[in-house]
Design a protein around this motif. Structure first.
Motif, PDB file in Angstrom:
ATOM      1  N   ASP A 217      61.046   2.854  60.483  1.00  0.00           N
ATOM      2  CA  ASP A 217      59.976   3.728  59.955  1.00  0.00           C
ATOM      3  C   ASP A 217      58.736   3.651  60.852  1.00  0.00           C
ATOM      4  N   GLN A 218      58.366   2.415  61.165  1.00  0.00           N
ATOM      5  CA  GLN A 218      57.138   2.218  61.947  1.00  0.00           C
ATOM      6  C   GLN A 218      57.286   2.733  63.376  1.00  0.00           C
TER       7      GLN A 218
ATOM      8  N   GLY B  27      56.279  -6.593  56.271  1.00  0.00           N
ATOM      9  CA  GLY B  27      57.596  -6.218  55.758  1.00  0.00           C
ATOM     10  C   GLY B  27      57.658  -6.437  54.254  1.00  0.00           C
ATOM     11  N   ARG B  28      58.503  -5.663  53.594  1.00  0.00           N
ATOM     12  CA  ARG B  28      58.599  -5.783  52.125  1.00  0.00           C
ATOM     13  C   ARG B  28      59.882  -6.481  51.682  1.00  0.00           C
TER      14      ARG B  28
ATOM     15  N   ASP C 110      63.183  -6.246  57.606  1.00  0.00           N
ATOM     16  CA  ASP C 110      64.140  -5.175  57.363  1.00  0.00           C
ATOM     17  C   ASP C 110      64.107  -4.192  58.544  1.00  0.00           C
TER      18      ASP C 110
ATOM     19  N   GLU D 135      62.565  -0.812  57.880  1.00  0.00           N
ATOM     20  CA  GLU D 135      61.096  -0.760  57.871  1.00  0.00           C
ATOM     21  C   GLU D 135      60.557  -0.701  59.301  1.00  0.00           C
TER      22      GLU D 135
END
Ligand SMILES: NC(=O)c1ccc[n+]([C@@H]2O[C@H](COP(=O)([O-])OP(=O)(O)OC[C@H]3O[C@@H](n4cnc5c(N)ncnc54)[C@H](OP(=O)(O)O)[C@@H]3O)[C@@H](O)[C@H]2O)c1
Length: 274
Positions: free
Chosen positions: A178-179, A246-247, A172, A175
């Protein structure tokens, strides 16, 4: 506090920008096209190939998130950027690269034809590392959006040739954003741990899941790919199973972005958290 985001109009960069604003930064976005400033975002027109506008874009930027990129020549773009950033005294340069950049050998013409992107990312990583600037580089696997574009193109054919033995571990882009921002706000740390999606899928499986989600029916034909680079990919050089942080899965992404039998809700592509 000012941050520059190169590629701030792209899939990843567009998601980085609001996160930097939330962290309290004034954000400047580099783009090759002229744009009006909006919602606290200043646009600087410039081109990392020619160098035009880059001095002005980096001026006063304490941190730079370098998310501009194309399939070719990212080392030259990085060179333009680090030269200007060095003169401007940037405090932290954060670069986004790709998992496999150092593991996919690009030697023959056939490797070049298919995988010069990885070679170029590796060369750009070196430019960043040797820049003398405090730096952090994050390698990520392919974003869902990129694979979606690819499978959509493939699905235009009645019979889809799919490279046999290739797998991807899609992640994603939100994500990754964010990192990247977390890394940018922290201490420069060199090569950061890689970031990969929650699971690896064989290419044919990615295509099948997409076809099912979009209600299409196609024949899939396995195709053999020559060269050392393709062999490395068949051996998983573009994957990071130990960094499957990753989610969001491919299925979850498609559920959000592919609706109905044939079409994708384009307006949602690349939305923050989308
Ligand atoms: N997509 C993936 O699966 C993936 C995976 C791992 C790493 N990455 C890396 O992540 C970065 C972002 O990828 P993405 O998919 O978000 O890219 P993207 O959507 O294709 O966007 C590319 C961005 O680069 C900018 N750009 C291109 N050439 C430029 C130039 N000569 N001067 C200034 N800006 C230029 C574009 O800005 P304008 O058009 O506004 O000028 C655009 O914002 C790239 O470095 C890519 O290699 C991508």
């Amino acid at each position: 506090m000012k941050a520059l985001v190169t590629g701030g109009t792209g899939t990843l960069g567009r998601l980085v920008v609001p996160r930097l604003l939330d962290a309290g930064y004034d954000v400047r976005v580099l783009s090759r096209r002229s744009r009006e400033s909006e919602d606290g975002i200043e646009f600087a027109m410039g081109d990392l190939v020619t160098g035009a506008g880059i001095e002005a874009a980096v001026e006063g930027a304490e941190i730079i998130i370098h998310a501009a990129g194309t399939m070719k020549g990212d080392e030259d773009k990085a060179e333009q950027l680090v030269q200007a950033a060095s003169r401007a005294g940037t405090r932290h340069l954060v670069y986004i690269s790709v998992v496999g950049a150092e593991r996919i050998p690009v030697t023959s013409w056939i490797d070049h034809a298919m995988f010069s992107y990885f070679e170029s990312k590796r060369a750009a990583e070196r430019v960043v590392a040797k820049s003398g600037l405090p730096w952090t580089t994050l390698r990520a696997t392919q974003f869902h959006e990129s694979l979606l574009m690819l499978v959509q193109k493939m699905a235009k054919l009645p019979v889809i040739p799919v490279p046999a033995g290739w797998s991807f571990q899609p992640i994603d882009a939100g994500e990754v954003a964010d990192q990247l921002v977390d890394l940018a706000l922290g201490t420069p740390s060199g090569l950061a741990p890689e970031m990969a999606g929650p699971r690896a899928y064989e290419m044919a499986e990615l295509v099948r899941i997409y076809l099912k989600a979009s209600g299409k029916h196609r024949l899939i034909l396995p195709a053999w790919t020559p060269g050392k680079a393709a062999r490395a990919v068949r051996a998983g050089a573009n994957l990071a199973p130990d960094q499957a942080v990753g989610r969001r899965t491919w299925e979850e992404f498609l559920a959000l972005h592919v609706s109905g039998p044939t079409h994708v809700r384009q307006g949602q592509l690349g939305r923050p958290g989308g």
